[in-house]
Design a protein around this motif. Structure first.
Motif, PDB file in Angstrom:
ATOM      1  N   MET A   1       0.840  -1.193   0.000  1.00  0.00           N
ATOM      2  CA  MET A   1       0.000   0.000   0.000  1.00  0.00           C
ATOM      3  C   MET A   1       0.880   1.251   0.000  1.00  0.00           C
ATOM      4  O   MET A   1       1.823   1.344   0.775  1.00  0.00           O
ATOM      5  N   ALA A   2       0.560   2.196  -0.897  1.00  0.00           N
ATOM      6  CA  ALA A   2       1.337   3.426  -0.959  1.00  0.00           C
ATOM      7  C   ALA A   2       1.071   4.291   0.251  1.00  0.00           C
ATOM      8  O   ALA A   2      -0.050   4.347   0.765  1.00  0.00           O
ATOM      9  N   ALA A   3       2.119   4.964   0.716  1.00  0.00           N
ATOM     10  CA  ALA A   3       1.975   5.841   1.879  1.00  0.00           C
ATOM     11  C   ALA A   3       1.286   7.137   1.471  1.00  0.00           C
ATOM     12  O   ALA A   3       1.529   7.676   0.399  1.00  0.00           O
ATOM     13  N   ILE A   4       0.391   7.625   2.326  1.00  0.00           N
ATOM     14  CA  ILE A   4      -0.265   8.908   2.131  1.00  0.00           C
ATOM     15  C   ILE A   4       0.503   9.948   2.925  1.00  0.00           C
ATOM     16  O   ILE A   4       0.819   9.739   4.101  1.00  0.00           O
ATOM     17  N   GLU A   5       0.833  11.060   2.279  1.00  0.00           N
ATOM     18  CA  GLU A   5       1.595  12.114   2.943  1.00  0.00           C
ATOM     19  C   GLU A   5       0.650  13.002   3.747  1.00  0.00           C
ATOM     20  O   GLU A   5      -0.266  13.613   3.186  1.00  0.00           O
ATOM     21  N   ASN A   6       0.850  13.041   5.044  1.00  0.00           N
ATOM     22  CA  ASN A   6      -0.024  13.799   5.944  1.00  0.00           C
ATOM     23  C   ASN A   6       0.765  14.718   6.859  1.00  0.00           C
ATOM     24  O   ASN A   6       1.947  14.481   7.138  1.00  0.00           O
ATOM     25  N   VAL A   7       0.082  15.751   7.331  1.00  0.00           N
ATOM     26  CA  VAL A   7       0.560  16.546   8.461  1.00  0.00           C
ATOM     27  C   VAL A   7      -0.241  16.079   9.664  1.00  0.00           C
ATOM     28  O   VAL A   7      -1.473  16.039   9.622  1.00  0.00           O
ATOM     29  N   VAL A   8       0.459  15.698  10.709  1.00  0.00           N
ATOM     30  CA  VAL A   8      -0.190  15.165  11.902  1.00  0.00           C
ATOM     31  C   VAL A   8       0.139  16.044  13.103  1.00  0.00           C
ATOM     32  O   VAL A   8       1.296  16.392  13.328  1.00  0.00           O
ATOM     33  N   VAL A   9      -0.889  16.421  13.851  1.00  0.00           N
ATOM     34  CA  VAL A   9      -0.720  17.151  15.108  1.00  0.00           C
ATOM     35  C   VAL A   9      -1.244  16.262  16.223  1.00  0.00           C
ATOM     36  O   VAL A   9      -2.371  15.764  16.148  1.00  0.00           O
ATOM     37  N   VAL A  10      -0.420  16.042  17.230  1.00  0.00           N
ATOM     38  CA  VAL A  10      -0.835  15.233  18.381  1.00  0.00           C
ATOM     39  C   VAL A  10      -0.736  16.107  19.631  1.00  0.00           C
ATOM     40  O   VAL A  10       0.349  16.544  20.003  1.00  0.00           O
ATOM     41  N   ARG A  11      -1.884  16.363  20.252  1.00  0.00           N
ATOM     42  CA  ARG A  11      -1.945  17.267  21.406  1.00  0.00           C
ATOM     43  C   ARG A  11      -1.876  16.483  22.707  1.00  0.00           C
ATOM     44  O   ARG A  11      -2.486  15.425  22.844  1.00  0.00           O
ATOM     45  N   PHE A  12      -1.154  17.069  23.669  1.00  0.00           N
ATOM     46  CA  PHE A  12      -1.031  16.462  24.998  1.00  0.00           C
ATOM     47  C   PHE A  12      -1.262  17.529  26.072  1.00  0.00           C
ATOM     48  O   PHE A  12      -0.932  18.691  25.889  1.00  0.00           O
ATOM     49  N   THR A  13      -1.825  17.090  27.183  1.00  0.00           N
ATOM     50  CA  THR A  13      -1.969  17.998  28.324  1.00  0.00           C
ATOM     51  C   THR A  13      -0.717  17.956  29.192  1.00  0.00           C
ATOM     52  O   THR A  13      -0.438  18.903  29.923  1.00  0.00           O
ATOM     53  N   GLU A  14       0.034  16.847  29.096  1.00  0.00           N
ATOM     54  CA  GLU A  14       1.286  16.710  29.842  1.00  0.00           C
ATOM     55  C   GLU A  14       2.461  16.840  28.880  1.00  0.00           C
ATOM     56  O   GLU A  14       2.643  15.995  28.010  1.00  0.00           O
ATOM     57  N   PRO A  15       3.270  17.893  29.013  1.00  0.00           N
ATOM     58  CA  PRO A  15       4.394  18.106  28.085  1.00  0.00           C
ATOM     59  C   PRO A  15       5.322  16.911  27.970  1.00  0.00           C
ATOM     60  O   PRO A  15       5.829  16.618  26.881  1.00  0.00           O
ATOM     61  N   SER A  16       5.548  16.197  29.071  1.00  0.00           N
ATOM     62  CA  SER A  16       6.484  15.072  29.031  1.00  0.00           C
ATOM     63  C   SER A  16       6.040  14.006  28.031  1.00  0.00           C
ATOM     64  O   SER A  16       6.875  13.329  27.417  1.00  0.00           O
ATOM     65  N   LYS A  17       4.726  13.870  27.847  1.00  0.00           N
ATOM     66  CA  LYS A  17       4.228  12.844  26.922  1.00  0.00           C
ATOM     67  C   LYS A  17       4.491  13.226  25.468  1.00  0.00           C
ATOM     68  O   LYS A  17       4.586  12.352  24.600  1.00  0.00           O
ATOM     69  N   ALA A  18       4.608  14.511  25.205  1.00  0.00           N
ATOM     70  CA  ALA A  18       4.946  14.938  23.844  1.00  0.00           C
ATOM     71  C   ALA A  18       6.352  14.459  23.481  1.00  0.00           C
ATOM     72  O   ALA A  18       6.605  14.033  22.350  1.00  0.00           O
ATOM     73  N   ALA A 150      -4.107  16.152   4.901  1.00  0.00           N
ATOM     74  CA  ALA A 150      -3.215  15.797   3.802  1.00  0.00           C
ATOM     75  C   ALA A 150      -2.230  16.933   3.522  1.00  0.00           C
ATOM     76  O   ALA A 150      -2.593  18.109   3.579  1.00  0.00           O
ATOM     77  N   VAL A 151      -0.992  16.561   3.223  1.00  0.00           N
ATOM     78  CA  VAL A 151       0.035  17.555   2.923  1.00  0.00           C
ATOM     79  C   VAL A 151      -0.395  18.447   1.761  1.00  0.00           C
ATOM     80  O   VAL A 151      -0.186  19.663   1.772  1.00  0.00           O
ATOM     81  N   GLY A 152      -1.045  17.845   0.753  1.00  0.00           N
ATOM     82  CA  GLY A 152      -1.492  18.623  -0.407  1.00  0.00           C
ATOM     83  C   GLY A 152      -2.458  19.729  -0.017  1.00  0.00           C
ATOM     84  O   GLY A 152      -2.365  20.857  -0.516  1.00  0.00           O
ATOM     85  N   GLU A 153      -3.398  19.417   0.866  1.00  0.00           N
ATOM     86  CA  GLU A 153      -4.358  20.423   1.337  1.00  0.00           C
ATOM     87  C   GLU A 153      -3.642  21.546   2.075  1.00  0.00           C
ATOM     88  O   GLU A 153      -3.943  22.735   1.878  1.00  0.00           O
ATOM     89  N   VAL A 154      -2.709  21.161   2.930  1.00  0.00           N
ATOM     90  CA  VAL A 154      -1.980  22.156   3.719  1.00  0.00           C
ATOM     91  C   VAL A 154      -1.174  23.065   2.804  1.00  0.00           C
ATOM     92  O   VAL A 154      -1.165  24.295   2.967  1.00  0.00           O
ATOM     93  N   MET A 155      -0.496  22.484   1.809  1.00  0.00           N
ATOM     94  CA  MET A 155       0.296  23.283   0.878  1.00  0.00           C
ATOM     95  C   MET A 155      -0.591  24.233   0.078  1.00  0.00           C
ATOM     96  O   MET A 155      -0.233  25.403  -0.136  1.00  0.00           O
ATOM     97  N   ASP A 156      -1.753  23.744  -0.376  1.00  0.00           N
ATOM     98  CA  ASP A 156      -2.674  24.605  -1.134  1.00  0.00           C
ATOM     99  C   ASP A 156      -3.056  25.832  -0.307  1.00  0.00           C
ATOM    100  O   ASP A 156      -3.084  26.960  -0.815  1.00  0.00           O
TER     101      ASP A 156
END
Length: 202
Positions: A1-18, A150-156
């Motif tokens: 399966m081809a990889a889909i290029e994405n921008v991912v944001v993962v939010r944490f309430t505890e900085p150490s977990k980031a 998707a990276v494409g959406e973000v770039m647009d």
């Protein structure tokens, strides 16, 4: 399966977990489960600004994320978009944007910006994902909340934002020239009037 290029944001309430999450993403990349292009840890202050206490860039642009899509994205999310969705210095916009519309918007930049509210810490990454379940499962273990576009959406949208900023800058320069011309004319008239008065010329 081809990889889909994405921008991912993962939010944490505890900085150490980031920091743990960043390590996990690196491990997943090393194992071939994802392709980590670049990643950075960011904190959003109570004023809405983004800080990057630690960053890494696996594609080696200047040794940091500063020269990549990620660096540009962080700059935008920490600036106009953060203001656009009503964080921090909203008054600076002078009512130029519809805040209600921005808060409800499903546009990529606004959604990614909303994913990092004031007082939170997040990992932002650009990744190739053969399956989104990999990151989702690993981040759930750390109690992280995942948002991806998707990276494409973000770039647009970044390109559109750049065009809008250039148009706004041109309009600002035009207004400045107009104001300066009016001020210069008024200044000349005042100086001519003063000279006439001194020379008693009617």
């Amino acid at each position: 399966m081809a990889a889909i290029e994405n921008v991912v944001v993962v939010r944490f309430t505890e900085p150490s977990k980031a920091y743990q999450a960043l390590s996990v993403l690196k491990d997943c990349d090393a194992e071939g489960r994802i392709a980590l292009r670049s990643a950075a840890i960011v904190d959003r202050t109570s004023e809405g600004l983004l800080r990057t206490p630690e960053e890494t860039d696996n594609i080696g642009l200047f040794g940091t994320a500063s020269g990549s899509l990620l660096g540009m994205l962080i700059g935008v999310l920490g600036g106009p978009v953060g203001v656009l969705v009503g964080w921090g210095a909203g008054a600076m916009m002078g009512g130029a944007f519809d805040i209600d519309r921005a808060v409800k918007s499903d546009e990529a930049l606004t959604e990614l910006g909303r994913a990092i509210p004031p007082g939170s810490t997040a990992v932002i990454a650009t990744v190739g994902e053969p399956a989104v379940e990999v990151i989702d499962a690993e981040m759930t273990k750390l109690e992280g909340e995942v948002t991806r576009r998707a990276v494409g959406e973000v770039m647009d949208e970044l390109e559109a934002a750049e065009d809008a900023a250039e148009a706004a800058a041109r309009e600002a320069r035009r207004e400045l020239r107009k104001t300066r011309k009016a001020e210069l004319s008024a200044s000349v008239d005042a100086r001519v009037g003063a000279v006439k008065e001194k020379l008693h010329i009617s």
